[in-house]
Design an enzyme around this catalytic site. Structure first.
Site, PDB file in Angstrom:
ATOM      1  N   LYS A 120      36.816  52.043  57.689  1.00 28.27           N
ATOM      2  CA  LYS A 120      35.744  51.120  58.075  1.00 28.27           C
ATOM      3  C   LYS A 120      36.269  49.707  58.325  1.00 28.27           C
ATOM      4  CE  LYS A 120      31.874  53.832  56.690  1.00 28.27           C
ATOM      5  NZ  LYS A 120      32.484  54.991  55.968  1.00 28.27           N
TER       6      LYS A 120
HETATM    7  C1  LIG Z   1      32.226  56.279  56.293  1.00 22.83           C
HETATM    8  C2  LIG Z   1      33.263  57.302  56.004  1.00 22.83           C
HETATM    9  C3  LIG Z   1      33.276  58.554  56.658  1.00 22.83           C
HETATM   10  C4  LIG Z   1      32.200  58.967  57.636  1.00 22.83           C
HETATM   11  O1  LIG Z   1      32.241  58.242  58.827  1.00 22.83           O
HETATM   12  P1  LIG Z   1      30.992  58.264  59.833  1.00 22.83           P
HETATM   13  O2  LIG Z   1      31.315  57.244  60.847  1.00 22.83           O
HETATM   14  O3  LIG Z   1      29.796  57.865  58.994  1.00 22.83           O
HETATM   15  O4  LIG Z   1      30.849  59.627  60.365  1.00 22.83           O
HETATM   16  C5  LIG Z   1      34.314  59.427  56.385  1.00 22.83           C
HETATM   17  N1  LIG Z   1      35.268  59.127  55.483  1.00 22.83           N
HETATM   18  C6  LIG Z   1      35.285  57.946  54.838  1.00 22.83           C
HETATM   19  C7  LIG Z   1      36.357  57.685  53.846  1.00 22.83           C
HETATM   20  C8  LIG Z   1      34.296  56.991  55.067  1.00 22.83           C
HETATM   21  O5  LIG Z   1      34.314  55.820  54.408  1.00 22.83           O
END
Ligand SMILES: *Cc1c(COP(=O)(O)O)cnc(C)c1O
Length: 477
Positions: A120
């Site tokens: 993120k």
């Molecule tokens: C947010 C997240 C996901 C999922 O991603 P999306 O964009 O919501 O599909 C997967 N793995 C981790 C570690 C995350 O923080």
């Protein structure tokens, strides 16, 4: 480039007008009115670009209301080896998102080298710089209120810390995050970051945030905003690393690559979908879910069935514990041939918690044309995958990445490189790693004493008035 709503009842907007907001006024999600396309000659020229050059080549095609030199400066300031420095041994932080090759044709894409050790950071760091820039230009400020079960909240805080015109109020359940995740957030001492530990569960936090943003007068008076996963700029920033990984995994642009994406809200894989629509030679986009298999069910059956709270499970890949996939409407809109009326009809039902059968609209048969595949993982498979990856390659992966690898391997084909997106580093999920391989994951040296740092956190019951009073007092100061 203008942006239109998936539900067709909001006026088209420029990039910076949708940057700071959330949903379109009609309840839809913003989409670029068309996808820019890269020709074979474009792709050939892009192959030699570094991450920042690539980011500018892609993002500038979607942004026409920030002067090019300013956008370039914001991108250059965001994607630096200093910010994304938690690379593994032997990787070059200058690559920003280096590949980690497990064996020929099987790679992890390291997306978790940023400050919070999860992917993120890739989008959120850019968002922090874009927000600061645009707020200054408009002489405005914003107070971001959000709820987190771990990765989103910390990424938002590390992106917004110290930024002018921005405060962050981040709610989290007092139990439920890992010790590492908690310490990561609570140890921030920046005066514009407010951690709020709610005595309750994640849903209590989310309900409080909803109550605050549903109070129109409070929202306007205190300039309440959000950085949730439906923000288009987040999807946009994520498109870049699909290109970067494609060039790294291939020798020329006639080859194809498949990506396996640990998925929850469909934000990350949606960026892959856009990359494909822009002409990137992607073979398969594999949506890997955990026990919360809303997406897998859709790609298997054509039925999109949001779950209620009782059927949303707490798992050992907690950042994928979702009841509905909030970005999925973006893909559905494309699947309808960008028919806002049909999308609106379908999502009127989704918004009521009802299931939608895409077969009834003649749309499920169109899905294979978009390259999607899917699968669900579970705790047993996750533990097994972490163990096997460690034994076979000496690489420790986190629980979400394990879901991606486990499901991705089901679709591996000879001659097509498989790239599994590494969405978090194992250090974030120590207990689960210990369960899998009997030892703690390695933690970057500079984060060794995270839990011992002084914590800056406000404790609160699941009480909306208490939250509003707190925000009012801080913003008033
Ligand atoms: C947010 C997240 C996901 C999922 O991603 P999306 O964009 O919501 O599909 C997967 N793995 C981790 C570690 C995350 O923080």
């Amino acid at each position: 480039m203008k942006y239109i709503s998936t539900r067709g009842q909001s006026p088209a907007q420029h990039f910076t007008d949708i940057l700071l907001g959330g949903l379109a006024p009609d309840g839809g999600l913003y989409m670029p009115e068309s996808y820019p396309h890269f020709s074979a000659a474009d792709l050939a020229a892009m192959r030699g670009m570094n991450y920042r050059e690539l980011a500018f080549a892609i993002i500038s095609r979607f942004v026409d209301d920030i002067p090019a030199e300013d956008l370039k400066a914001l991108i250059d300031k965001t994607y630096t080896a200093q910010t994304y420095h938690f690379v593994r041994e032997g990787q070059n932080a200058e690559d920003i998102t280096p590949l980690l090759t497990l064996e020929p044709g099987l790679h992890l894409l390291s997306l978790s080298n940023g400050p919070t050790l999860a992917f993120k950071d890739m989008a959120m760091q850019l968002l922090g710089n874009l927000f600061e820039y645009e707020l200054a230009r408009r002489n405005e400020s914003i107070n971001i209120v959000g709820a987190t079960s771990g990765d989103t909240g910390s990424a938002a805080e590390y992106a917004m810390r110290g930024k002018k015109g921005i405060r962050v109020f981040m709610l989290s359940p007092d139990h439920g995050m890992t010790r590492f995740q908690q310490a990561q957030m609570y140890s921030l001492q920046d005066p514009n970051i407010f951690n709020i530990a709610v005595k309750g569960v994640f849903d209590d936090c989310q309900d409080m945030v909803k109550a605050v943003s549903n109070d129109a007068s409070f929202k306007a008076r205190y300039k309440i905003g959000a950085v949730n996963s439906i923000n288009w700029a987040r999807v946009l920033a994520q498109i870049v690393y699909y290109f970067k990984a494609y060039f790294a995994a291939t020798e020329n642009n006639t080859q194809k690559v498949s990506f396996s994406v640990p998925s929850g809200n469909f934000g990350n894989i949606c960026a892959g979908h856009v990359a494909r629509m822009m002409g990137l030679p992607i073979d398969k986009l594999i949506a890997a879910t955990n026990e919360n298999d809303v997406l897998d069910e859709f790609f298997r059956t054509g039925v999109y069935r949001p779950r209620d709270a009782a059927h949303t499970y707490h798992t050992s890949s907690p950042s994928m514990d979702i009841s509905k996939a909030s970005n999925f409407e973006r893909f559905a809109f494309d699947l309808t041939g960008r028919d806002a009326e049909v999308t609106r009809a379908m999502w009127n039902r989704v918004d009521k918690g009802e299931a939608v059968d895409f077969n009834a609209y003649g749309l499920f048969e169109k899905v294979p044309g978009y390259g999607f595949a899917s699968g669900a993982s579970n705790h047993t498979l996750r533990m097994q995958t972490i163990r096997e990856t460690y034994e076979l390659y000496g690489v420790v992966i986190d629980t979400h990445t394990a879901d991606g690898l486990n499901v991705g391997l089901r679709y591996r084909e000879p001659g097509v490189p498989l790239v599994v997106l590494e969405t978090a580093l194992p250090a974030k999920f120590e207990d689960a790693i210990k369960e899998a391989i009997g030892q703690d994951p390695e933690r970057p040296a500079e984060l060794k004493d995270l839990e011992a740092l002084p914590a800056r956190v406000e404790k609160m019951g699941p009480n909306v008035d208490a939250l509003k009073d707190f925000i009012a007092a801080e913003v008033g100061n």
